[in-house]
Each structure stands twice: as C-alpha cells, then as structure tokens.
Design a protein around this motif. Structure first.
Motif, mmCIF file in Angstrom:
data_model
loop_
_atom_site.group_PDB
_atom_site.id
_atom_site.type_symbol
_atom_site.label_atom_id
_atom_site.label_comp_id
_atom_site.label_asym_id
_atom_site.label_seq_id
_atom_site.Cartn_x
_atom_site.Cartn_y
_atom_site.Cartn_z
ATOM 1 N N LEU A 165 0.876 -1.184 -0.034
ATOM 2 C CA LEU A 165 0.022 -0.058 0.030
ATOM 3 C C LEU A 165 0.912 1.298 -0.038
ATOM 4 C CD1 LEU A 165 -3.008 -0.785 2.610
ATOM 5 C CD2 LEU A 165 -3.162 -0.670 0.183
ATOM 6 N N VAL A 166 2.101 1.168 0.674
ATOM 7 C CA VAL A 166 3.028 2.323 0.678
ATOM 8 C C VAL A 166 3.373 2.531 -0.561
ATOM 9 C CG1 VAL A 166 5.205 3.228 1.351
ATOM 10 C CG2 VAL A 166 3.610 2.033 3.152
ATOM 11 N N THR A 167 3.567 1.707 -1.442
ATOM 12 C CA THR A 167 4.149 1.806 -2.793
ATOM 13 C C THR A 167 3.014 2.352 -3.699
ATOM 14 O OG1 THR A 167 5.709 0.059 -2.598
ATOM 15 C CG2 THR A 167 5.158 0.716 -4.756
ATOM 16 N N LEU A 168 1.825 1.910 -3.563
ATOM 17 C CA LEU A 168 0.814 2.254 -4.384
ATOM 18 C C LEU A 168 0.137 3.557 -3.905
ATOM 19 C CD1 LEU A 168 -1.223 -1.452 -4.401
ATOM 20 C CD2 LEU A 168 0.050 -0.127 -6.513
ATOM 21 N N ALA A 169 0.449 4.048 -2.724
ATOM 22 C CA ALA A 169 -0.054 5.309 -2.512
ATOM 23 C C ALA A 169 0.650 6.235 -3.325
ATOM 24 C CB ALA A 169 0.111 5.383 -0.858
ATOM 25 N N LYS A 170 1.866 6.053 -3.922
ATOM 26 C CA LYS A 170 2.773 6.984 -4.759
ATOM 27 C C LYS A 170 2.448 6.599 -6.116
ATOM 28 C CE LYS A 170 6.238 6.476 -1.058
ATOM 29 N NZ LYS A 170 7.514 5.978 -0.694
ATOM 30 N N ASP A 171 1.659 5.719 -6.605
ATOM 31 C CA ASP A 171 1.483 5.368 -7.839
ATOM 32 C C ASP A 171 1.357 6.654 -8.851
ATOM 33 O OD1 ASP A 171 0.797 2.560 -9.333
ATOM 34 O OD2 ASP A 171 -0.408 4.240 -10.479
ATOM 35 N N VAL A 172 1.530 6.720 -10.124
ATOM 36 C CA VAL A 172 1.429 7.678 -10.870
ATOM 37 C C VAL A 172 -0.249 7.926 -11.336
ATOM 38 C CG1 VAL A 172 3.557 7.433 -12.084
ATOM 39 C CG2 VAL A 172 1.849 6.098 -12.809
ATOM 40 N N SER A 173 -0.834 6.725 -11.213
ATOM 41 C CA SER A 173 -2.405 6.777 -11.429
ATOM 42 C C SER A 173 -3.189 7.325 -10.646
ATOM 43 C CB SER A 173 -2.808 5.365 -11.894
ATOM 44 O OG SER A 173 -4.280 5.628 -11.986
ATOM 45 N N SER A 185 -8.225 -0.676 5.100
ATOM 46 C CA SER A 185 -6.830 -1.201 5.826
ATOM 47 C C SER A 185 -6.114 -0.232 5.781
ATOM 48 C CB SER A 185 -6.756 -2.736 5.296
ATOM 49 O OG SER A 185 -7.567 -3.540 5.605
ATOM 50 N N THR A 186 -6.065 0.780 4.847
ATOM 51 C CA THR A 186 -5.100 1.566 4.974
ATOM 52 C C THR A 186 -4.639 2.261 6.203
ATOM 53 O OG1 THR A 186 -5.621 2.173 2.625
ATOM 54 C CG2 THR A 186 -4.149 3.660 3.497
ATOM 55 N N PRO A 187 -3.244 2.166 6.496
ATOM 56 C CA PRO A 187 -2.738 2.980 7.891
ATOM 57 C C PRO A 187 -2.937 4.102 7.973
ATOM 58 C CG PRO A 187 -1.273 0.965 7.154
ATOM 59 C CD PRO A 187 -2.323 1.381 5.924
ATOM 60 N N ALA A 188 -3.000 4.784 9.224
ATOM 61 C CA ALA A 188 -3.327 6.199 9.405
ATOM 62 C C ALA A 188 -2.060 7.052 8.701
ATOM 63 C CB ALA A 188 -3.264 6.664 10.722
ATOM 64 N N ASP A 189 -0.718 6.407 8.681
ATOM 65 C CA ASP A 189 0.455 7.335 8.315
ATOM 66 C C ASP A 189 0.337 7.295 6.823
ATOM 67 O OD1 ASP A 189 0.697 4.447 8.188
ATOM 68 O OD2 ASP A 189 2.955 4.565 8.180
ATOM 69 N N ILE A 190 -0.135 6.376 6.049
ATOM 70 C CA ILE A 190 -0.226 6.517 4.606
ATOM 71 C C ILE A 190 -1.438 7.698 4.399
ATOM 72 C CG2 ILE A 190 -0.939 5.216 2.579
ATOM 73 C CD1 ILE A 190 0.061 3.035 3.830
ATOM 74 N N LEU A 194 -1.394 10.817 2.043
ATOM 75 C CA LEU A 194 -2.341 11.150 0.972
ATOM 76 C C LEU A 194 -3.256 12.416 1.195
ATOM 77 C CD1 LEU A 194 -3.452 7.506 0.113
ATOM 78 C CD2 LEU A 194 -2.322 9.044 -1.340
ATOM 79 N N VAL A 195 -3.293 12.970 2.255
ATOM 80 C CA VAL A 195 -4.047 14.211 2.351
ATOM 81 C C VAL A 195 -3.303 15.336 1.731
ATOM 82 C CG1 VAL A 195 -3.157 15.146 4.671
ATOM 83 C CG2 VAL A 195 -5.568 15.256 4.011
ATOM 84 N N LYS A 196 -2.200 15.217 1.405
ATOM 85 C CA LYS A 196 -1.602 16.275 0.642
ATOM 86 C C LYS A 196 -1.544 16.035 -1.003
ATOM 87 C CE LYS A 196 1.678 16.401 4.546
ATOM 88 N NZ LYS A 196 3.187 16.068 5.211
ATOM 89 N N ASP A 197 -2.255 15.051 -1.386
ATOM 90 C CA ASP A 197 -2.199 14.669 -2.738
ATOM 91 C C ASP A 197 -2.841 15.940 -3.598
ATOM 92 O OD1 ASP A 197 -2.342 11.898 -4.235
ATOM 93 O OD2 ASP A 197 -3.277 13.458 -5.190
#
Length: 377
Positions: A165-173, A185-190, A194-197
């Motif tokens: 999930l850490v990797t996918l949170a940085k996905d180009v898509s 199931s995404t942890p709080a730190d991720i 993402l709130v800065k996306d």
C-alpha cells in the motif's frame, strides 16, 4: 421452473425440440444422469446448458472443456463445480475470455491464479486480482502490473500488505491512489501522506476514511473547500468537538451530513432540529441517536416529511407516536401504524381508519392485539 418434478425434466430432456432439451439442461433439478446425456447432445446450445449446470457430473464437465464450441468451453470455465485440474487446463484456451472466466471462478486454485497473473490480457490479470482465492504473493506481484485497472483493484484489497500500500500510495495513476485512500485497511500514516495529494478527489477519500487520524480530520474540517468538510462531517470517527463545530458551518450540506452522523452529540442534534434547512431537520428525525425529547419536538414540525421521519424512527416513544396518529397526512399515520413502538391502544384506534394502507400496516404490527387482528381479518 425450479419446481418442475425430476421425472418431467427427464422426459423433457429427450424432446425432439433442442430448445426444450436446452431448458431442461439449465434446470437445477435435472438429475446428474440426465445432464450427462445432455452433455453429449449434438446441439451445441444443449451442451452449453449442461456445461452451465452445477449439477453436471465433473467428468462430463472435463469432457466439455475440450468442446469445439467456445461458448460450451466458456460455460465450463464459469461453472463452480468444474474440477480444479480442468480449470487449470482451460487457462491454455485459445480465446482470452475463457481464461477470464477461469480467473473469476471461485473454485480456481491459488496455483492456477498465479499462472494467470502472467497472462498477456490485462482483463484476465484484473480478474485474478479480484478473485478471493488469489494468494498474497500473487497480489503483491500484480501490484506492479503495467495496467492501471489491475493496480487499482490491488490497491482496494483490504488484505494487501502494508508495504505494498505504501508503494501504491505513490502510484502515478490517480485512480490507484484513490483506491488506497478508500481502503479500510490503509494505515493512518499513509492516509496522512495522501491528504497532501495534488488531486482533490483523493483528499476527499482520505477525509471519509475511518482510519484517518483525528488530528488530520480536525485540520480538514477547517479547509475552505466545503466538499472536504462534508466528508469529515460524515466520517464515523470524526471527533465529537469537530461535529459540534461543523454543525454551525455556513454550508447547509455540511450541517445536513452532521445531522445524519450517528455519533453527533444529542445536544447538537437538538440544535440542528431548528436548522433553516428542512432536510437537516429530517436527518435529525431519522437519526437513532436523537433523544425522545427532540423527536417529540420534531413531531410538531410544519414539514410533513420531518413528521414522517419521526414516525418511522424506531426510537420514537409511544407517546409521540400517539400524537402523530392524529396527523393530517395518511402517510404519517401509516408509518405510525408500522412502528414497533406504537402502543396497542393507538393501533386499536388506527385499525378503524378509513384508509386501507393504514389498516394494513396495523395488521402487520406485532403489537396489534389479537382481537383487533380478528376484526381486520
């Protein structure tokens, strides 16, 4: 017809008309022996029907997996009763949609799904990603798939490892990051990352995720974009103090969502009962956390839709329902007649109502006295 007797189905399976034989092959009550005969029928549509039937003997399903007609083979690939080894063999079919069906089949083994994860067709790989039997190692492998839709499915899987999930949170898509932000199931730190996306819709998904930490929700509740505040207002884990603040928001939709949140404090719901927007009052009337005192007050609201929501609320006390039984709206009276909190005395009165729908609702209420039911019968 699922109620057709087996002996009739056996007779129909021998009919001269192939369409009759086909329908017999589709019937779940057709005996396995008859389905075995239909599996060898000269008409491909009849064999197709037998191939779809979960009661067809496994050896005949395996035989039809080699059928010259692609629709028959595909029906075997879709059948949950098809043996695992036959499903594995069908992955080599010349037509991609047959492999698609194997990838979707709930009986396909993790080993076969791993093999399909390397298929050239992205839709096959996507179906592998969606299959609950797919092993974790295969999911991790598919997380690096070249096609966005496959990675999106993986990103939404609640059983995917955190490091993936850490990797996918940085996905180009954007769609993949969306799926991570929505994942329960995404942890709080991720989520904090993402709130800065750069994409607002991704941040909106973070705002409604129940795992988003309180401090992040507090920050989002102050955002100038009302859409973010709306999502925070509906978050089941939004801090109570934030809900109290958002109940006074200038945006009517924010207040509306707060009124529907089951965690909104009772005193805040009572204040929202007087909101200028009738829809907010309706939300309060529907909310199971609203106190009986507030519901009683709302029972006198000028808007019939608000009174109707009070009448439908299973927390509305019998005394309030008794007053609503005299409402000018027959729809409200009907709701009172259905409510499990309505007293036998009120139901007895409503049983004499001229409106048939009201009387029918009384007849279905478990609190209606036996003597009243006898009268209504």
């Amino acid at each position: 017809n699922p109620n057709t007797p087996k002996e009739n189905l056996i007779t129909l399976a021998q009919d001269d008309n192939f369409r009759v034989r086909m329908v017999s092959g589709l019937n779940p009550n057709t005996p396995p022996g008859t389905l075995a005969t239909l599996a060898m029928d000269p008409e491909k549509t009849v064999r197709y029907a037998a191939a779809r039937n979960p009661n067809t003997p496994s050896e005949y399903l395996s035989q039809m997996a080699k059928d010259e007609d692609h629709s028959v083979r595909n029906a075997v690939a879709e059948n949950p009763s098809t043996p695992a080894e036959t499903l594995d063999a069908l992955t080599e079919d010349e037509l991609a949609f047959v492999s698609n069906s194997v990838a979707k089949n709930p009986s396909t083994t993790a080993k076969t799904l791993m093999k399909l994860a390397g298929n050239n067709h992205h839709l096959v790989r996507k179906d592998v990603a969606e299959n609950p039997n797919t092993a974790e190692e295969t999911l991790v492998f598919l997380a690096t798939d070249s096609h966005r839709t496959t990675r999106e499915v993986i990103a939404g899987n609640p059983n995917i490892p955190v490091e993936t999930l850490v990797t996918l949170a940085k996905d180009v898509s954007m769609a993949v990051r969306h799926a991570v932000a929505r994942n329960s199931s995404t942890p709080a730190d991720i989520l904090v990352t993402l709130v800065k996306d750069e994409i607002m819709s991704v941040r909106l998904d973070v705002a409604r995720n129940p795992n988003t930490p309180a401090e992040t929700l507090t920050s989002l509740a102050k955002d100038e974009y009302e859409g973010l505040r709306v999502k925070v207002a509906g978050n089941p884990n939004a801090p109570l103090e934030i809900l109290v603040t958002l109940a006074r928001d200038e945006d009517k939709l924010v207040r509306f969502v707060v009124a529907g949140n089951p965690n909104t404090p009772a005193e805040t719901l009572d204040a929202l009962a007087d909101d200028e927007l009738a829809f907010s009052s309706s939300q309060v009337a529907k909310n199971l956390s609203t106190t009986s005192e507030t519901l009683m007050r709302l029972a006198g609201n000028d808007h019939y839709s608000v009174r109707l929501d009070v009448a439908n609320n299973t927390k509305t006390p019998a005394k309030t329902l008794a007053s609503l039984a005299e409402d000018t709206s027959k729809e409200v009276q009907e709701a009172v007649a259905r409510n499990p909190n309505t007293s036998a005395e009120t139901l007895t009165t409503l049983a004499k109502d001229e409106n048939q729908r009201v009387r029918m609702a009384v007849a279905g209420n478990p609190n209606t006295p036996v003597e009243i039911l006898t009268t209504l019968a």
